[in-house]
Design an enzyme around this catalytic site. Structure first.
Site, PDB file in Angstrom:
ATOM      1  N   GLU A   1      -6.903 -53.761  87.553  1.00  0.00           N
ATOM      2  CA  GLU A   1      -5.655 -54.491  88.002  1.00  0.00           C
ATOM      3  C   GLU A   1      -5.905 -55.406  89.167  1.00  0.00           C
ATOM      4  OE1 GLU A   1      -2.160 -52.525  88.356  1.00  0.00           O
ATOM      5  OE2 GLU A   1      -3.230 -50.147  89.322  1.00  0.00           O
TER       6      GLU A   1
ATOM      7  N   ARG B   1       8.980 -43.393  86.172  1.00  0.00           N
ATOM      8  CA  ARG B   1       8.024 -43.657  87.313  1.00  0.00           C
ATOM      9  C   ARG B   1       8.179 -43.248  88.804  1.00  0.00           C
ATOM     10  NH1 ARG B   1       5.622 -49.459  86.765  1.00  0.00           N
ATOM     11  NH2 ARG B   1       6.902 -49.415  89.016  1.00  0.00           N
TER      12      ARG B   1
ATOM     13  N   LYS C   1       3.315 -45.162  92.204  1.00  0.00           N
ATOM     14  CA  LYS C   1       3.354 -46.331  92.824  1.00  0.00           C
ATOM     15  C   LYS C   1       3.300 -45.498  94.558  1.00  0.00           C
ATOM     16  CE  LYS C   1       5.651 -50.525  92.697  1.00  0.00           C
ATOM     17  NZ  LYS C   1       4.375 -51.412  92.990  1.00  0.00           N
TER      18      LYS C   1
END
Ligand code: PLP
Ligand code: COI
Length: 341
Positions: free
Chosen positions: A220, A82, A184
């Site tokens: 989210e 990721r 992220k």
């Protein structure tokens, strides 16, 4: 090895400086060999890309002491993959996956005295981070970068641990339709700070963000994905291109199907249908599964039948199975639990 004198059971989710961290620098188009250091301070140009234009990405994963006394971490290969996607999206160099995994092991071993004992309720949170360290003044990617992994012992992300929280539907957006919500990047969290302070000031633990395009679908929270249980015991989680692909959520969907024999589905979930759900939880490395008892949408309350005292029964089973795998009480699928020492 003797553990540090820390009150493990009363830790909050905060930073405690530990002994060693891994640091590698990218210069002239290549990463150096990297080193373990005692130095927790970073010294960079006042004009560094991270300071001027927030060119930084990070990860979060945990190391656990298992029932039989080993130290393991959970699916670190997915964090390595990721951060590669995150780095590419911000025009940063990729830190090689194999070296990422070796560095995780090294940092955990060097700080084993800070890894909370089995059963203490605390865990060792690892924070890999990469940032632009050289000067840029025009808007462009920097030429030099630093990659670091440090760790800190942590307790529950939300005060009260497994007690259900109340959250609000935010008027702010977390991500843009074709933006960076799926990676992220520090910038996603900087822009959520005003929203989280606003929510806290109003007495809520977190924000539910809606999809940025239509503001009708559940995305989210600032630091976790949603997981709902329908009244007929189906596990459903929001599908969106602007949320972080949570490793915990992906794991829980598999746990629901393969360990609990439940139907589990990733699909678009409208805010409108949330009132019909039986259970709701927030899932992530930091959040684990934090139950949500109530969602407040501009004064309108959506109270889940599972209530404000304890997590719902399916959420509890998911929690027990996932943490059971992480702590070595339950055998996980191949490759999920990586033994460090
Ligand atoms: N969503 C956001 C915005 C997060 O910051 C996190 C934390 O990493 C998650 C979801 C959960 O992801 P994971 O389960 O991979 O930790
Ligand atoms: C994590 O769960 O690892 C995160 O990065 C979330 C953050 C809000 C602490």
């Amino acid at each position: 090895m003797e553990k540090k004198d820390i009150d493990w059971g009363n830790l909050s989710f905060g930073y405690i400086k530990t002994d060693k961290r891994f640091v590698s620098n990218f210069k002239n188009g290549a990463w150096d060999e990297g080193t373990m250091t005692d130095d927790a301070m970073v010294c960079i140009s006042e004009c560094a890309g991270v300071i001027q234009y927030a060119q930084t990405v990070f990860e979060g994963l945990k190391a656990y002491t298992t029932e039989d006394g080993h130290i393991v971490c959970f699916r670190p290969d997915l964090n390595a993959a990721r951060i590669e996607e995150s780095a590419k999206r911000l025009e940063m160099p990729v830190f090689p996956k194999e070296r990422f995994l070796e560095a995780v092991d090294e940092v955990v071993k060097a700080n084993a005295a800070y890894v909370p004992p089995y059963g203490s309720g605390a865990t060792f949170y690892l924070r890999p981070v990469m940032f632009a360290s050289s000067a840029v003044i025009g808007v462009k990617p920097a030429e030099e970068y630093q990659f670091r992994i440090f760790g800190t012992p942590v307790g529950p992300y939300f005060k009260g641990g497994a007690k259900p929280i109340t959250i609000k539907v935010s008027d702010f957006d977390r991500a843009a339709p074709n933006g960076t919500g799926h990676i992220k990047a520090g910038l996603n969290y900087a822009m959520s700070l005003h929203a989280i302070v606003t929510a806290h000031n109003e007495g809520y633990a977190e924000n539910l963000y809606l999809d940025p395009k239509t503001r009708t679908k559940v995305e989210e929270t600032g630091g976790a994905n949603f997981l709902f249980v329908t009244k007929d015991n189906k596990v459903v989680t929001p599908k969106s291109t602007s949320i972080l692909p949570s490793i915990t959520r992906r794991s829980l969907v598999q746990v629901a199907k393969e360990y609990l024999g439940l139907e589990a589905e990733e699909r678009e979930i409208t805010l409108e249908e949330v009132k019909d759900m039986a259970e709701c939880g927030l899932c992530g490395t930091a959040a684990v599964i934090s139950p949500v008892g109530k969602i407040v949408d501009h004064g309108k309350e959506i109270a889940f039948p599972s209530g404000m005292e304890k997590m719902g029964p399916i959420t509890q089973k998911l929690y027990d199975t996932l943490t059971g795998i992480q702590m070595g009480r339950i055998e996980g699928p191949a490759g999920w639990v990586h033994k460090i020492m």
